[in-house]
Motif scaffolding. Structure first.
Motif, PDB file in Angstrom:
ATOM      1  N   ARG A  74       0.825  -1.208   0.000  1.00 48.54           N
ATOM      2  CA  ARG A  74       0.000   0.000   0.000  1.00 48.54           C
ATOM      3  C   ARG A  74       0.859   1.258   0.000  1.00 48.54           C
ATOM      4  NH1 ARG A  74      -2.699  -4.266  -0.329  1.00 48.54           N
ATOM      5  NH2 ARG A  74      -4.920  -4.359   0.224  1.00 48.54           N
ATOM      6  N   VAL A  75       1.954   1.201  -0.773  1.00 49.01           N
ATOM      7  CA  VAL A  75       2.837   2.369  -0.904  1.00 49.01           C
ATOM      8  C   VAL A  75       2.151   3.356  -1.833  1.00 49.01           C
ATOM      9  CG1 VAL A  75       5.128   3.181  -1.588  1.00 49.01           C
ATOM     10  CG2 VAL A  75       4.863   0.892  -0.589  1.00 49.01           C
ATOM     11  N   ALA A  76       1.855   4.551  -1.311  1.00 48.00           N
ATOM     12  CA  ALA A  76       1.103   5.535  -2.092  1.00 48.00           C
ATOM     13  C   ALA A  76       1.588   6.939  -1.763  1.00 48.00           C
ATOM     14  CB  ALA A  76      -0.387   5.422  -1.784  1.00 48.00           C
ATOM     15  N   VAL A  77       1.747   7.738  -2.812  1.00 50.56           N
ATOM     16  CA  VAL A  77       2.099   9.159  -2.671  1.00 50.56           C
ATOM     17  C   VAL A  77       1.116   9.935  -3.546  1.00 50.56           C
ATOM     18  CG1 VAL A  77       3.874  10.917  -3.061  1.00 50.56           C
ATOM     19  CG2 VAL A  77       4.536   8.648  -2.227  1.00 50.56           C
ATOM     20  N   LEU A  78       0.567  11.004  -2.985  1.00 49.94           N
ATOM     21  CA  LEU A  78      -0.364  11.824  -3.755  1.00 49.94           C
ATOM     22  C   LEU A  78       0.311  12.374  -5.013  1.00 49.94           C
ATOM     23  CD1 LEU A  78      -2.167  13.813  -0.916  1.00 49.94           C
ATOM     24  CD2 LEU A  78      -3.032  11.842  -2.203  1.00 49.94           C
ATOM     25  N   ARG A  79      -0.465  12.500  -6.066  1.00 45.31           N
ATOM     26  CA  ARG A  79       0.054  12.905  -7.373  1.00 45.31           C
ATOM     27  C   ARG A  79       0.923  14.162  -7.302  1.00 45.31           C
ATOM     28  NH1 ARG A  79      -2.379  11.695 -12.521  1.00 45.31           N
ATOM     29  NH2 ARG A  79      -4.161  10.973 -11.322  1.00 45.31           N
ATOM     30  N   HIS A  80       0.471  15.201  -6.608  1.00 38.63           N
ATOM     31  CA  HIS A  80       1.215  16.473  -6.586  1.00 38.63           C
ATOM     32  C   HIS A  80       2.545  16.379  -5.826  1.00 38.63           C
ATOM     33  CE1 HIS A  80      -0.678  16.898  -2.580  1.00 38.63           C
ATOM     34  NE2 HIS A  80       0.376  17.657  -2.313  1.00 38.63           N
ATOM     35  N   ALA A  81       2.729  15.298  -5.046  1.00 37.40           N
ATOM     36  CA  ALA A  81       3.946  15.154  -4.239  1.00 37.40           C
ATOM     37  C   ALA A  81       4.923  14.140  -4.822  1.00 37.40           C
ATOM     38  CB  ALA A  81       3.562  14.756  -2.821  1.00 37.40           C
TER      39      ALA A  81
END
Length: 149
Positions: A74-81
């Protein structure tokens, strides 16, 4: 990103709720993963990390400690970051936590287009490709002896 903070959090905390919101935006909204697949029983027992940049939760991952290995997911980073090294910093922090608990075997399943990212962290793909949440994945693993100290 000099003020990036990575913290372990309870999924039941306010920061844990923000971690789940990051996962919702990345996996359910962007990647069309069904919510019934994205959320599972491991959430309750996992260690969750959040990445806080400029006061906002912008990334998350979880570590599930199983008898055979520590499973990262569940590795996730928001698009803008994205593109700032946040996922790498979270993975490094997670591996440090797992090592501190005596774990030496790390496992994950990577979306096919993310394999090179995990290879840079010392993971090696093995076995055949398989479909998970409608996307091609590969199993990946590494051992403490393979990692730089």
């Amino acid at each position: 990103m000099s003020d990036l903070t990575i913290l372990p959090v309870s999924i039941a905390s306010d920061l844990g709720a923000l971690a789940l919101e990051v996962r919702r935006k990345v996996f359910i909204v962007e990647q069309n993963v069904p919510e019934t697949v994205e959320r599972d029983a491991y959430d309750a027992e996992a260690i969750h990390l959040v990445a806080i940049d400029g006061g906002d939760v912008v990334g998350t991952l979880r570590i599930v400690f199983l008898p055979e290995h520590a499973k990262f997911g569940r590795v996730a980073v928001l698009r803008h970051a994205r593109g700032k090294g946040i996922a790498s910093r979270m993975m490094q922090a997670g591996m440090k936590i797992a090592r501190s608990r005596g774990e030496s075997r790390f496992y994950l399943t990577s979306q096919a287009d993310k394999i090179s990212f995990y290879e840079k962290l010392g993971f090696v793909a093995y076995g055949d490709a398989f479909e998970e949440a409608g996307m091609p994945h590969r199993a990946m693993k590494t051992y403490l002896t393979d990692l730089q100290a």
